[in-house]
Design a protein around this motif. Sequence first.
Motif, mmCIF file in Angstrom:
data_model
loop_
_atom_site.group_PDB
_atom_site.id
_atom_site.type_symbol
_atom_site.label_atom_id
_atom_site.label_comp_id
_atom_site.label_asym_id
_atom_site.label_seq_id
_atom_site.Cartn_x
_atom_site.Cartn_y
_atom_site.Cartn_z
ATOM 1 N N GLY A 43 0.811 -1.210 0.000
ATOM 2 C CA GLY A 43 0.000 0.000 0.000
ATOM 3 C C GLY A 43 0.845 1.261 0.000
ATOM 4 O O GLY A 43 0.545 2.226 -0.715
ATOM 5 N N VAL A 44 1.910 1.256 0.792
ATOM 6 C CA VAL A 44 2.800 2.425 0.854
ATOM 7 C C VAL A 44 3.507 2.637 -0.484
ATOM 8 O O VAL A 44 3.585 3.765 -0.993
ATOM 9 C CB VAL A 44 3.828 2.251 1.993
ATOM 10 C CG1 VAL A 44 4.881 3.357 1.937
ATOM 11 C CG2 VAL A 44 3.128 2.258 3.345
ATOM 12 N N GLY A 46 2.514 1.597 -3.429
ATOM 13 C CA GLY A 46 1.524 2.003 -4.422
ATOM 14 C C GLY A 46 1.154 3.463 -4.303
ATOM 15 O O GLY A 46 1.040 4.178 -5.310
ATOM 16 N N LEU A 47 0.982 3.931 -3.071
ATOM 17 C CA LEU A 47 0.634 5.335 -2.860
ATOM 18 C C LEU A 47 1.777 6.251 -3.276
ATOM 19 O O LEU A 47 1.558 7.291 -3.915
ATOM 20 C CB LEU A 47 0.282 5.556 -1.388
ATOM 21 C CG LEU A 47 -0.286 6.931 -1.022
ATOM 22 C CD1 LEU A 47 -1.577 7.201 -1.784
ATOM 23 C CD2 LEU A 47 -0.529 7.017 0.483
ATOM 24 N N SER A 70 -5.466 7.568 -6.413
ATOM 25 C CA SER A 70 -4.242 7.140 -5.731
ATOM 26 C C SER A 70 -4.533 6.031 -4.731
ATOM 27 O O SER A 70 -3.778 5.052 -4.628
ATOM 28 C CB SER A 70 -3.592 8.331 -5.019
ATOM 29 O OG SER A 70 -3.226 9.341 -5.935
ATOM 30 N N ALA A 74 -3.118 2.202 -4.770
ATOM 31 C CA ALA A 74 -2.421 1.664 -3.601
ATOM 32 C C ALA A 74 -3.097 0.387 -3.109
ATOM 33 O O ALA A 74 -2.423 -0.587 -2.734
ATOM 34 C CB ALA A 74 -2.385 2.708 -2.487
ATOM 35 N N SER A 78 -1.405 -3.340 -2.861
ATOM 36 C CA SER A 78 -1.448 -4.058 -1.588
ATOM 37 C C SER A 78 -2.070 -5.440 -1.755
ATOM 38 O O SER A 78 -1.530 -6.446 -1.269
ATOM 39 C CB SER A 78 -2.247 -3.243 -0.562
ATOM 40 O OG SER A 78 -2.368 -3.944 0.658
#
Length: 230
Positions: A43-44, A46-47, A70, A74, A78
């Motif tokens: 997730g981090v 992807g963001l 966004s 993310a 994830s």
Amino acid sequence: MTLLGTFAMLGLGTLLLGELPRQRGREASLISAALILVGTVGGVLGLAFAVAASDVSAGFQPLGTSIGNSALFALGVSLTAIILVLDEALIGLFRGELQLWRNALFAVVKLAALLAASLWLSHVVGLTIYATWAIGNIFSLAALAGYAFVKKGRAGRNYFPQWGLLRKLGLSALKHHILNLTLQAPALILPVLVTVLLSATINAWFYVSWNLSSIANIFSVALTMTLYAA
């Protein structure tokens, strides 16, 4: 998505593949810890990529045009990291049939969502198609979680993540991660390069042919993973 998801795996997929047969009674807690970790890292990543995407290529610009876009990207990264690790963990548990049914359900739900989007939405964009992947993964993971709950009952403590055990395996995971990236990253980065150097439209054609050509490797990869787990 797949490239970032592979980076977010942190070597835990192949680590669990070989380690789970030696961790009798602690499989569920080790898997849950690994999934939480890779899901968070994915997730981090992807963001971060969505925020910086417009600087990489104009083809990635829609990822950062809104918070929703966004967040969706993310979430997709994830989920990709989670299912990549989970699928290898299922092989390590010698439950390949669960991996098969999860992927089959994912494919059916994804195609159903894509069909619904094409029929009911007046304007379908790239992120709409991307969202169908996330929907398919969510449904397949929910179904697998429901199956595990029915089979194991309310033995909740068995699923609590064991972070201490995961930390002890950290060095081994790092070695797996370096090897996996060395083998996989050159191929996975190709679609990104096509988008950056050419266009997203050309990459769509390239990605289809690239995926079709990769079918030839499925059997050898599956056999290798099973032999390693054994």
